[in-house]
Motif scaffolding. Sequence first.
Motif, PDB file in Angstrom:
ATOM      1  N   ALA A   1       0.869  -1.242  -0.210  1.00  0.00           N
ATOM      2  CA  ALA A   1       0.032   0.051   0.087  1.00  0.00           C
ATOM      3  C   ALA A   1       0.831   1.250   0.116  1.00  0.00           C
ATOM      4  N   GLU A   2       0.561   2.126  -0.654  1.00  0.00           N
ATOM      5  CA  GLU A   2       1.210   3.446  -0.690  1.00  0.00           C
ATOM      6  C   GLU A   2       0.120   4.770  -0.949  1.00  0.00           C
ATOM      7  N   ASN A   3       0.347   5.886  -0.640  1.00  0.00           N
ATOM      8  CA  ASN A   3      -0.490   6.793  -0.678  1.00  0.00           C
ATOM      9  C   ASN A   3      -1.776   6.880  -1.731  1.00  0.00           C
ATOM     10  N   GLY A   4      -2.779   6.374  -1.285  1.00  0.00           N
ATOM     11  CA  GLY A   4      -3.936   6.522  -2.226  1.00  0.00           C
ATOM     12  C   GLY A   4      -4.176   5.007  -2.967  1.00  0.00           C
ATOM     13  N   PHE A   5      -3.289   4.032  -2.442  1.00  0.00           N
ATOM     14  CA  PHE A   5      -3.579   2.907  -3.008  1.00  0.00           C
ATOM     15  C   PHE A   5      -3.376   1.770  -1.982  1.00  0.00           C
ATOM     16  N   ALA A   6      -4.384   0.741  -2.188  1.00  0.00           N
ATOM     17  CA  ALA A   6      -4.476  -0.378  -1.315  1.00  0.00           C
ATOM     18  C   ALA A   6      -3.368  -1.462  -1.552  1.00  0.00           C
ATOM     19  N   ARG A   7      -3.128  -2.096  -0.428  1.00  0.00           N
ATOM     20  CA  ARG A   7      -2.080  -3.326  -0.726  1.00  0.00           C
ATOM     21  C   ARG A   7      -2.790  -4.309  -1.763  1.00  0.00           C
ATOM     22  N   LYS A   8      -1.788  -4.771  -2.717  1.00  0.00           N
ATOM     23  CA  LYS A   8      -2.321  -5.768  -3.705  1.00  0.00           C
ATOM     24  C   LYS A   8      -1.809  -7.046  -3.614  1.00  0.00           C
ATOM     25  N   VAL A   9      -2.538  -8.032  -3.834  1.00  0.00           N
ATOM     26  CA  VAL A   9      -1.773  -9.488  -3.690  1.00  0.00           C
ATOM     27  C   VAL A   9      -2.614 -10.403  -4.509  1.00  0.00           C
ATOM     28  N   LYS A  10      -1.467 -11.503  -5.080  1.00  0.00           N
ATOM     29  CA  LYS A  10      -2.064 -12.396  -5.971  1.00  0.00           C
ATOM     30  C   LYS A  10      -1.887 -13.771  -5.434  1.00  0.00           C
ATOM     31  N   PRO A  11      -2.589 -14.250  -4.313  1.00  0.00           N
ATOM     32  CA  PRO A  11      -2.401 -15.521  -3.737  1.00  0.00           C
ATOM     33  C   PRO A  11      -2.276 -16.565  -4.388  1.00  0.00           C
ATOM     34  N   LEU A  12      -2.662 -16.780  -5.572  1.00  0.00           N
ATOM     35  CA  LEU A  12      -2.524 -18.072  -6.556  1.00  0.00           C
ATOM     36  C   LEU A  12      -1.270 -17.936  -7.626  1.00  0.00           C
ATOM     37  N   PHE A  13      -0.300 -17.086  -7.118  1.00  0.00           N
ATOM     38  CA  PHE A  13       0.856 -17.086  -7.799  1.00  0.00           C
ATOM     39  C   PHE A  13       1.834 -18.252  -8.431  1.00  0.00           C
ATOM     40  N   ARG A  14       1.561 -19.166  -7.179  1.00  0.00           N
ATOM     41  CA  ARG A  14       2.483 -20.369  -7.349  1.00  0.00           C
ATOM     42  C   ARG A  14       1.641 -21.423  -8.375  1.00  0.00           C
TER      43      ARG A  14
END
Length: 301
Positions: free
Chosen positions: A186-199
């Motif tokens: 996360a940074e100013n104005g953006f939520a933390r983004k994740v991709k749990p299926l990346f493996r």
Amino acid sequence: MKCKRCKVPAVVALPSHNTGFCAECFDLFFTRQVERGIHSEKLFTKEDRILVALSGGKDSLACILVLKRLGYDVTGLHIDLSIPNSSEFARGTVERFCEEHGIALIVKEMAKEGLAIPDVKARLNRPICSACGKIKRYFFNKVALDEKYTVLATGHNLDDEIARLFSNVLRWDVGYLSDQGPMLEAENGFARKVKPLFRLSEYETANWSFLQGIPYHYAPCPYSKGASFTSYKKLWADLEEEMPGRKLAFYLGFLEKGKAPFQRQEALTGDSLAPCTSCGYPTSAEVCGVCRIKDAVSERK
Ligand code: SF4
Ligand code: ZN
């Protein structure tokens, strides 16, 4: 072939791992790969409120289902794009799925935002997918921040990530390469983004979805012809067949050794972002791309 764990006949062969599993043991394998990815990349914890973007496709539904079963706090978010002969089916699939699995769901309707995709398409003189992607990312982020979710998850799998990485490498796109990975903080104005299926590959995700009875949504977007990355995925599928395991090794190698120099370079030369003067979304222009699209659509009406 026999299941590696329990020796009954295997139903899923996994050449990249030089093994095969029965349905029950494949579920265990799949779930462990997701857990391993979450822990190794520190994507989130049980304390996080996770908003999962649900398109109606199997990957995003698989993502939210496996996270829910692992005990994470998940809510689905579906963006209704108002595309005829497609959006109503996608929305129906997501609504039924969430209902069946007791998953909370937020639906955001683009028609109510003045951004129905057919209207945007009629207004723009360029391919619709990039504008549509921009609009979706904008609302994923906006809902996550407005509703105080700490993490925004998407169902991107290893094949999606490899195709994107390959495309970024072919263009030596420093900005995108510095951001690519299973987590964007996360940074100013953006939520933390994740991709749990990346493996997990597309094949593994599709098999898991099938074995879990996840519905397949049969009404593809009519604007999807010539979708990007298809040729890169094919290239990598051929390579993977000759060299099983190459995809995951290349991707993990990039995260471990390849990404940092791009991040350093981007920190020196990248665009600085400021809030959009109209809506507050971070942008390198004065008014963000989505506000400009919205203005263009309303001018036309
Ligand atoms: Fe949007 Fe293009 Fe996907 Fe259709 S194919 S939903 S227009 S990004
Ligand atoms: Zn804006």
